[in-house]
Design a protein around this motif. Structure first.
Motif, PDB file in Angstrom:
ATOM      1  N   ASN A 115       3.039   1.621  -3.210  1.00  0.00           N
ATOM      2  CA  ASN A 115       2.195   2.009  -4.342  1.00  0.00           C
ATOM      3  C   ASN A 115       1.870   3.499  -4.323  1.00  0.00           C
ATOM      4  OD1 ASN A 115       2.130  -0.579  -5.291  1.00  0.00           O
ATOM      5  ND2 ASN A 115      -0.023  -0.963  -4.822  1.00  0.00           N
TER       6      ASN A 115
ATOM      7  N   VAL B  83      -6.434   4.797  -6.549  1.00  0.00           N
ATOM      8  CA  VAL B  83      -6.202   3.678  -7.457  1.00  0.00           C
ATOM      9  C   VAL B  83      -5.662   4.167  -8.796  1.00  0.00           C
ATOM     10  CG1 VAL B  83      -7.268   1.752  -8.681  1.00  0.00           C
ATOM     11  CG2 VAL B  83      -7.980   2.303  -6.352  1.00  0.00           C
ATOM     12  N   ASN B  84      -6.312   5.190  -9.342  1.00  0.00           N
ATOM     13  CA  ASN B  84      -5.934   5.674 -10.667  1.00  0.00           C
ATOM     14  C   ASN B  84      -5.348   7.082 -10.614  1.00  0.00           C
ATOM     15  OD1 ASN B  84      -6.816   3.359 -12.101  1.00  0.00           O
ATOM     16  ND2 ASN B  84      -8.915   4.078 -12.008  1.00  0.00           N
TER      17      ASN B  84
ATOM     18  N   TYR C  68      -5.331   6.344  -0.394  1.00  0.00           N
ATOM     19  CA  TYR C  68      -5.028   5.473  -1.527  1.00  0.00           C
ATOM     20  C   TYR C  68      -5.826   5.893  -2.755  1.00  0.00           C
ATOM     21  CZ  TYR C  68      -3.538   1.325  -4.034  1.00  0.00           C
ATOM     22  OH  TYR C  68      -2.964   0.480  -4.939  1.00  0.00           O
TER      23      TYR C  68
ATOM     24  N   ASP D  56      -4.557   3.960 -15.817  1.00  0.00           N
ATOM     25  CA  ASP D  56      -5.896   3.417 -16.030  1.00  0.00           C
ATOM     26  C   ASP D  56      -5.973   2.771 -17.413  1.00  0.00           C
ATOM     27  OD1 ASP D  56      -8.588   2.908 -16.364  1.00  0.00           O
ATOM     28  OD2 ASP D  56      -9.261   4.808 -15.497  1.00  0.00           O
TER      29      ASP D  56
ATOM     30  N   TYR E 127       0.845  -1.204   0.000  1.00  0.00           N
ATOM     31  CA  TYR E 127       0.000   0.000   0.000  1.00  0.00           C
ATOM     32  C   TYR E 127       0.876   1.248   0.000  1.00  0.00           C
ATOM     33  CZ  TYR E 127      -3.476   3.344   1.890  1.00  0.00           C
ATOM     34  OH  TYR E 127      -4.304   4.417   2.105  1.00  0.00           O
TER      35      TYR E 127
ATOM     36  N   GLU F 206      -8.116  -0.538   1.344  1.00  0.00           N
ATOM     37  CA  GLU F 206      -7.824   0.766   0.742  1.00  0.00           C
ATOM     38  C   GLU F 206      -8.964   1.764   0.907  1.00  0.00           C
ATOM     39  OE1 GLU F 206      -7.664  -2.359  -0.741  1.00  0.00           O
ATOM     40  OE2 GLU F 206      -6.878  -2.020  -2.768  1.00  0.00           O
ATOM     41  N   ASP F 207     -10.207   1.282   0.885  1.00  0.00           N
ATOM     42  CA  ASP F 207     -11.355   2.184   0.908  1.00  0.00           C
ATOM     43  C   ASP F 207     -11.903   2.450   2.317  1.00  0.00           C
ATOM     44  OD1 ASP F 207     -12.146  -0.450   1.195  1.00  0.00           O
ATOM     45  OD2 ASP F 207     -14.007  -0.186   0.055  1.00  0.00           O
TER      46      ASP F 207
END
Length: 237
Positions: free
Chosen positions: A11, A61-62, A59, A116, A8, A45-46
């Motif tokens: 990233n 993602v994109n 976090y 993405d 995590y 993450e959410d």
């Protein structure tokens, strides 16, 4: 969905896997306000709130970025000979990014960098016919006859007939200035379209792709993350 804490953090650009493992082991990382020293601790993450040195690490993602590509660099993630568009970027998620589509080495302007893959697929799909707008300087006098030819499609040097393109004349003479909108992305397409009407592109800059326009305040070689409304404009295609 959950992942290892060290993954995590790496990233999100906090550091390499090795660096973030040390941060965790030294007690510098908190999850939901509690110190966590277990490297493989799983975080959602959410849902989970992760902090490093008291700073929240959310976090995402994109990632979506706009780059004003200068001439002289190639649209690639890495190259042993030429400077690439990613060499211009200093971002914590840089290693995840790739360009959507390509611009020729000597072409400037709007380039989208992202991680993405689904968005890239939609924007590049031949079925979508996403419009791309260019500003061009042309050697030769661009005429209304050229505009009419472009509007029905022109035949390139390999026999391929392009889709209809919109050609707008800004100025005409021995050197002309135009806007051209195309809906496909054949190799050197704009240059070859003008060659088909006996003219030469001497300068080319992409100023729009889909619903996204190049930020006029962005200097050559400059970049910034897209606003939410700009991402939504791209996702409409």
């Amino acid at each position: 969905m959950s992942m290892r804490l060290d993954k995590y953090l790496s990233n999100m650009g906090v550091g390499t896997r090795r660096e973030v493992k040390k941060l965790i082991q030294y007690g510098k990382v908190m999850v939901n306000k509690e110190v966590v020293k277990t490297i493989d601790y799983k975080v959602a993450e959410d849902k989970d709130h992760v902090m490093v040195y008291g700073k929240t690490i959310g976090y995402a993602v994109n990632v979506y970025m706009m780059l004003n590509k200068p001439a002289g660099c190639i649209t690639a993630t890495q190259d042993t000979k030429d400077k690439t568009v990613l060499d211009l970027v200093n971002h914590k998620r840089k290693k995840d990014l790739f360009p959507i589509g390509r611009l020729d080495k000597d072409t400037e302007g709007l380039l989208i960098l992202t991680n993405d893959g689904q968005l890239a697929h939609r924007l590049l799909s031949p079925k979508k016919h996403v419009p791309k707008v260019y500003y061009a300087r042309i050697k030769g006098c661009v005429t209304l006859a050229d505009c009419k030819l472009f509007l029905v499609g022109v035949t390139l040097d390999d026999g391929y007939k392009t889709m209809p393109a919109k050609l707008e004349i800004l100025s005409a003479g021995e050197a002309s200035e135009v806007y051209i909108t195309i809906h496909e992305g054949k190799f050197h397409q704009v240059k070859r379209m003008f060659e088909a009407v006996d003219k030469e592109v001497v300068y080319l800059k992409r100023i729009q792709m889909g619903g996204l326009s190049l930020d006029s305040n962005l200097k050559l070689g400059g970049y910034r993350e897209l606003r939410e409304d700009e991402v939504q404009a791209l996702e409409t295609f």
